[in-house]
Write a protein that holds these residues in place. Structure first.
Motif, PDB file in Angstrom:
ATOM      1  N   ASP A  52       0.688  -1.315   0.007  1.00  0.00           N
ATOM      2  CA  ASP A  52       0.066  -0.089   0.106  1.00  0.00           C
ATOM      3  C   ASP A  52       0.871   1.212  -0.104  1.00  0.00           C
ATOM      4  N   VAL A  53       2.001   1.151   0.333  1.00  0.00           N
ATOM      5  CA  VAL A  53       3.050   2.400   0.353  1.00  0.00           C
ATOM      6  C   VAL A  53       3.945   2.123  -0.741  1.00  0.00           C
ATOM      7  N   MET A  54       4.433   1.056  -1.409  1.00  0.00           N
ATOM      8  CA  MET A  54       5.085   1.039  -2.578  1.00  0.00           C
ATOM      9  C   MET A  54       4.354   1.227  -3.913  1.00  0.00           C
ATOM     10  N   LEU A  55       3.351   0.614  -3.963  1.00  0.00           N
ATOM     11  CA  LEU A  55       2.722   0.817  -5.270  1.00  0.00           C
ATOM     12  C   LEU A  55       2.337   2.144  -5.742  1.00  0.00           C
ATOM     13  N   PRO A  56       1.971   2.805  -4.685  1.00  0.00           N
ATOM     14  CA  PRO A  56       1.655   4.337  -5.232  1.00  0.00           C
ATOM     15  C   PRO A  56       3.146   5.074  -5.368  1.00  0.00           C
ATOM     16  N   PHE A  57       3.949   4.836  -4.443  1.00  0.00           N
ATOM     17  CA  PHE A  57       5.564   5.136  -4.640  1.00  0.00           C
ATOM     18  C   PHE A  57       5.712   5.104  -6.240  1.00  0.00           C
ATOM     19  N   GLY A  58       5.759   3.733  -6.683  1.00  0.00           N
ATOM     20  CA  GLY A  58       6.063   3.371  -7.998  1.00  0.00           C
ATOM     21  C   GLY A  58       5.177   3.924  -9.035  1.00  0.00           C
ATOM     22  N   PHE A  59       3.898   3.923  -8.940  1.00  0.00           N
ATOM     23  CA  PHE A  59       2.887   4.671  -9.815  1.00  0.00           C
ATOM     24  C   PHE A  59       3.273   6.312 -10.116  1.00  0.00           C
ATOM     25  N   TYR A  60       3.676   6.810  -8.993  1.00  0.00           N
ATOM     26  CA  TYR A  60       4.014   8.298  -9.272  1.00  0.00           C
ATOM     27  C   TYR A  60       5.254   8.224 -10.168  1.00  0.00           C
ATOM     28  N   ILE A  83      -2.486   9.642  -8.111  1.00  0.00           N
ATOM     29  CA  ILE A  83      -2.337   8.329  -7.531  1.00  0.00           C
ATOM     30  C   ILE A  83      -3.298   8.268  -6.477  1.00  0.00           C
ATOM     31  N   PHE A  84      -3.484   9.149  -5.491  1.00  0.00           N
ATOM     32  CA  PHE A  84      -3.938   9.017  -4.101  1.00  0.00           C
ATOM     33  C   PHE A  84      -5.570   8.980  -4.391  1.00  0.00           C
ATOM     34  N   ALA A  85      -6.091   9.716  -5.426  1.00  0.00           N
ATOM     35  CA  ALA A  85      -7.655   9.487  -5.895  1.00  0.00           C
ATOM     36  C   ALA A  85      -7.715   8.194  -6.390  1.00  0.00           C
ATOM     37  N   GLY A  86      -6.829   7.439  -7.274  1.00  0.00           N
ATOM     38  CA  GLY A  86      -7.075   6.274  -7.886  1.00  0.00           C
ATOM     39  C   GLY A  86      -7.065   5.143  -6.504  1.00  0.00           C
ATOM     40  N   ALA A  87      -6.051   5.203  -5.912  1.00  0.00           N
ATOM     41  CA  ALA A  87      -5.936   4.145  -4.786  1.00  0.00           C
ATOM     42  C   ALA A  87      -7.177   4.329  -3.725  1.00  0.00           C
ATOM     43  N   THR A  88      -7.371   5.544  -3.442  1.00  0.00           N
ATOM     44  CA  THR A  88      -8.492   5.697  -2.375  1.00  0.00           C
ATOM     45  C   THR A  88      -9.676   5.307  -3.094  1.00  0.00           C
ATOM     46  N   THR A  89     -10.132   5.355  -4.453  1.00  0.00           N
ATOM     47  CA  THR A  89     -11.270   4.986  -5.007  1.00  0.00           C
ATOM     48  C   THR A  89     -11.355   3.296  -4.975  1.00  0.00           C
ATOM     49  N   SER A  90     -10.503   2.929  -5.085  1.00  0.00           N
ATOM     50  CA  SER A  90     -10.217   1.485  -5.149  1.00  0.00           C
ATOM     51  C   SER A  90     -10.792   0.762  -3.466  1.00  0.00           C
ATOM     52  N   GLU A  91      -9.999   1.700  -2.869  1.00  0.00           N
ATOM     53  CA  GLU A  91     -10.232   1.113  -1.151  1.00  0.00           C
ATOM     54  C   GLU A  91     -11.886   1.542  -0.932  1.00  0.00           C
ATOM     55  N   ILE A  92     -12.452   2.444  -1.184  1.00  0.00           N
ATOM     56  CA  ILE A  92     -13.761   2.617  -0.761  1.00  0.00           C
ATOM     57  C   ILE A  92     -14.457   1.626  -1.952  1.00  0.00           C
ATOM     58  N   LEU A  93     -14.236   1.485  -3.042  1.00  0.00           N
ATOM     59  CA  LEU A  93     -15.165   0.178  -3.541  1.00  0.00           C
ATOM     60  C   LEU A  93     -14.964  -0.874  -2.800  1.00  0.00           C
ATOM     61  N   GLN A  94     -13.998  -1.277  -2.190  1.00  0.00           N
ATOM     62  CA  GLN A  94     -13.818  -2.481  -1.337  1.00  0.00           C
ATOM     63  C   GLN A  94     -14.833  -2.361  -0.197  1.00  0.00           C
ATOM     64  N   ILE A 110      -5.604   3.650   3.001  1.00  0.00           N
ATOM     65  CA  ILE A 110      -5.699   4.813   2.736  1.00  0.00           C
ATOM     66  C   ILE A 110      -4.483   5.961   3.181  1.00  0.00           C
ATOM     67  N   VAL A 111      -4.344   5.919   4.517  1.00  0.00           N
ATOM     68  CA  VAL A 111      -3.151   6.516   4.948  1.00  0.00           C
ATOM     69  C   VAL A 111      -1.608   5.980   4.185  1.00  0.00           C
ATOM     70  N   ALA A 112      -1.807   4.920   4.195  1.00  0.00           N
ATOM     71  CA  ALA A 112      -0.663   4.233   3.418  1.00  0.00           C
ATOM     72  C   ALA A 112      -0.537   4.757   1.972  1.00  0.00           C
ATOM     73  N   TYR A 113      -1.460   4.789   1.285  1.00  0.00           N
ATOM     74  CA  TYR A 113      -1.201   5.517  -0.049  1.00  0.00           C
ATOM     75  C   TYR A 113      -1.074   6.732  -0.234  1.00  0.00           C
ATOM     76  N   GLY A 114      -1.422   7.476   0.647  1.00  0.00           N
ATOM     77  CA  GLY A 114      -0.865   8.951   0.933  1.00  0.00           C
ATOM     78  C   GLY A 114       0.473   9.035   1.290  1.00  0.00           C
ATOM     79  N   THR A 115       0.841   8.037   2.233  1.00  0.00           N
ATOM     80  CA  THR A 115       2.422   8.181   2.593  1.00  0.00           C
ATOM     81  C   THR A 115       3.104   7.685   1.361  1.00  0.00           C
ATOM     82  N   GLY A 116       2.841   6.597   0.678  1.00  0.00           N
ATOM     83  CA  GLY A 116       3.755   6.165  -0.415  1.00  0.00           C
ATOM     84  C   GLY A 116       3.662   7.033  -1.460  1.00  0.00           C
ATOM     85  N   ALA A 117       2.365   8.012  -1.899  1.00  0.00           N
ATOM     86  CA  ALA A 117       2.587   8.918  -2.971  1.00  0.00           C
ATOM     87  C   ALA A 117       3.331  10.314  -2.396  1.00  0.00           C
ATOM     88  N   MET A 118       3.187  10.682  -1.247  1.00  0.00           N
ATOM     89  CA  MET A 118       4.192  11.988  -0.613  1.00  0.00           C
ATOM     90  C   MET A 118       5.481  11.590  -0.542  1.00  0.00           C
TER      91      MET A 118
END
Length: 136
Positions: A52-60, A83-94, A110-118
């Motif tokens: 959840d941290v590394m995938l947003p990091f890589g996508f960035y 990146i954050f919007a896409g990952a968070t949308t996925s989580e909300i759908l779950q 969601i916190v991890a997604y934000g951490t990875g993107a930032m």
């Protein structure tokens, strides 16, 4: 779309090498599973949030490869937002039992997604320009 100069193409090529190396490093971490050497709590933490941290990091950085072609992508905060919007949308759908890139809703994801993107934005803006002269 912007017309690319030979200098732009050379910079894109160098950036691509760096991003591919970064993606291979991330993939290696997934393949060799260093968490298997951690104590139980570390193992669980790693498996719960590492992706959840590394995938947003890589996508960035994958998005950053298109900065020369699409100048509006040069803003770090816009890449983070995408990146954050896409990952968070996925989580909300779950949460609504719509399985998109996962099956279990966890608000800490969601916190991890934000951490990875930032974290990626920090590396992009502060580290890579100092390490790689062409990264500016």
């Amino acid at each position: 779309m912007k017309e690319l100069t030979p200098e732009d193409l050379a910079q894109i090529k160098k950036r691509t090498y760096v991003v591919v190396a970064l993606m291979l490093l991330i993939a290696t971490a997934f393949i060799f599973r260093p968490a298997s050497y951690l104590p139980y709590k570390g193992y669980i933490l790693y498996h719960s949030y590492f992706a959840d941290v590394m995938l947003p990091f890589g996508f960035y950085f994958l998005i950053s490869l298109n900065e020369k072609t699409f100048p509006w992508l040069r803003k770090w905060w816009l890449k983070v937002l995408i990146i954050f919007a896409g990952a968070t949308t996925s989580e909300i759908l779950q949460y609504f039992d719509i399985y998109a890139f996962g099956v279990t809703f966890d608000p800490l994801d969601i916190v991890a997604y934000g951490t990875g993107a930032m974290l990626a934005a920090g590396v992009d803006q502060l580290v890579f320009p100092k390490v790689f002269g062409f990264w500016k």
